[in-house]
Design an enzyme around this catalytic site. Sequence first.
Site, PDB file in Angstrom:
ATOM      1  N   ASN A  76      -0.852  15.667 -26.419  1.00  0.00           N
ATOM      2  CA  ASN A  76       0.242  16.528 -25.986  1.00  0.00           C
ATOM      3  C   ASN A  76       0.530  17.609 -27.030  1.00  0.00           C
ATOM      4  O   ASN A  76      -0.150  17.715 -28.047  1.00  0.00           O
ATOM      5  CB  ASN A  76       1.481  15.669 -25.701  1.00  0.00           C
ATOM      6  CG  ASN A  76       2.293  16.210 -24.539  1.00  0.00           C
ATOM      7  OD1 ASN A  76       2.504  17.413 -24.433  1.00  0.00           O
ATOM      8  ND2 ASN A  76       2.747  15.322 -23.673  1.00  0.00           N
ATOM      9  N   HIS A 106      -2.030  11.924 -51.795  1.00  0.00           N
ATOM     10  CA  HIS A 106      -1.967  12.622 -53.079  1.00  0.00           C
ATOM     11  C   HIS A 106      -1.436  11.663 -54.143  1.00  0.00           C
ATOM     12  O   HIS A 106      -0.709  10.723 -53.843  1.00  0.00           O
ATOM     13  CB  HIS A 106      -1.060  13.851 -52.979  1.00  0.00           C
ATOM     14  CG  HIS A 106      -1.582  14.871 -52.024  1.00  0.00           C
ATOM     15  ND1 HIS A 106      -2.585  15.742 -52.343  1.00  0.00           N
ATOM     16  CD2 HIS A 106      -1.254  15.150 -50.732  1.00  0.00           C
ATOM     17  CE1 HIS A 106      -2.851  16.523 -51.319  1.00  0.00           C
ATOM     18  NE2 HIS A 106      -2.056  16.176 -50.318  1.00  0.00           N
ATOM     19  N   GLY A 133       6.029  10.058 -28.326  1.00  0.00           N
ATOM     20  CA  GLY A 133       6.344  11.279 -29.061  1.00  0.00           C
ATOM     21  C   GLY A 133       6.882  11.056 -30.463  1.00  0.00           C
ATOM     22  O   GLY A 133       7.461  10.016 -30.775  1.00  0.00           O
ATOM     23  N   ALA A 151       8.311   5.826 -29.613  1.00  0.00           N
ATOM     24  CA  ALA A 151       8.693   7.162 -30.072  1.00  0.00           C
ATOM     25  C   ALA A 151       9.385   7.109 -31.434  1.00  0.00           C
ATOM     26  O   ALA A 151      10.167   6.205 -31.719  1.00  0.00           O
ATOM     27  CB  ALA A 151       9.611   7.821 -29.054  1.00  0.00           C
ATOM     28  N   ARG A 174       6.890  -7.059 -29.614  1.00  0.00           N
ATOM     29  CA  ARG A 174       6.524  -7.967 -28.533  1.00  0.00           C
ATOM     30  C   ARG A 174       5.090  -7.689 -28.109  1.00  0.00           C
ATOM     31  O   ARG A 174       4.532  -6.647 -28.446  1.00  0.00           O
ATOM     32  CB  ARG A 174       7.465  -7.830 -27.341  1.00  0.00           C
ATOM     33  CG  ARG A 174       7.413  -6.476 -26.656  1.00  0.00           C
ATOM     34  CD  ARG A 174       8.390  -6.429 -25.480  1.00  0.00           C
ATOM     35  NE  ARG A 174       8.456  -5.151 -24.859  1.00  0.00           N
ATOM     36  CZ  ARG A 174       7.702  -4.769 -23.822  1.00  0.00           C
ATOM     37  NH1 ARG A 174       6.822  -5.574 -23.309  1.00  0.00           N
ATOM     38  NH2 ARG A 174       7.846  -3.564 -23.288  1.00  0.00           N
TER      39      ARG A 174
END
Length: 182
Positions: A76, A106, A133, A151, A174
């Site tokens: 997306n 780093h 997302g 998300a 779960r």
Amino acid sequence: MAGKWIYGFEPEVYPLMQSTEELCFQLNNTPPSLVEKRDEIIRQIFGEIGEPFSIHSPFHCDFGSHIKIGRYFFGNYNLTILDEAQVTIGDNVFIGPNCSIYTIVHALHAAERNAGLMRALPVTIEDNVWIAGNVTILPGVTIGHDAVIGAGSVVTKDIPPRVVAHGNPCRPSRTIDGQPID
């Protein structure tokens, strides 16, 4: 690529990254209606990508050649993959908007970091994974097959197969079948 600490400010790296950045710029400025042109650019960016695939713009990566993606991939909007090490993504993987996959680490000490000390660790996302997302996946992580990442998660450690995992740090809560994980 070997996961060893190195001094990474090598001049020969910059032209490679600039070339990939140019391809990403072309992709991100090609209209969605020009499907064949976008697909051609995507195939130039990635080391390997199966069919079919869909990647919304904007998309960003460092090299592209270190990214291997299986069949039936969906990425997306605003997907970023920093691929200093290998990034392997299996078949039937869906990645939500605003997700990032990082392979570069780093140095913690400022003097070493400022001198360019870094290492890269691979990331693997196995088959049939859904990443919702705003997820960040850190270096060295493997996400097991059939997993779902909630998300806003920050994936700092391996996630086993067939679980729902979420949070910062991301942890399984779960199984896919609804059984709680202690």
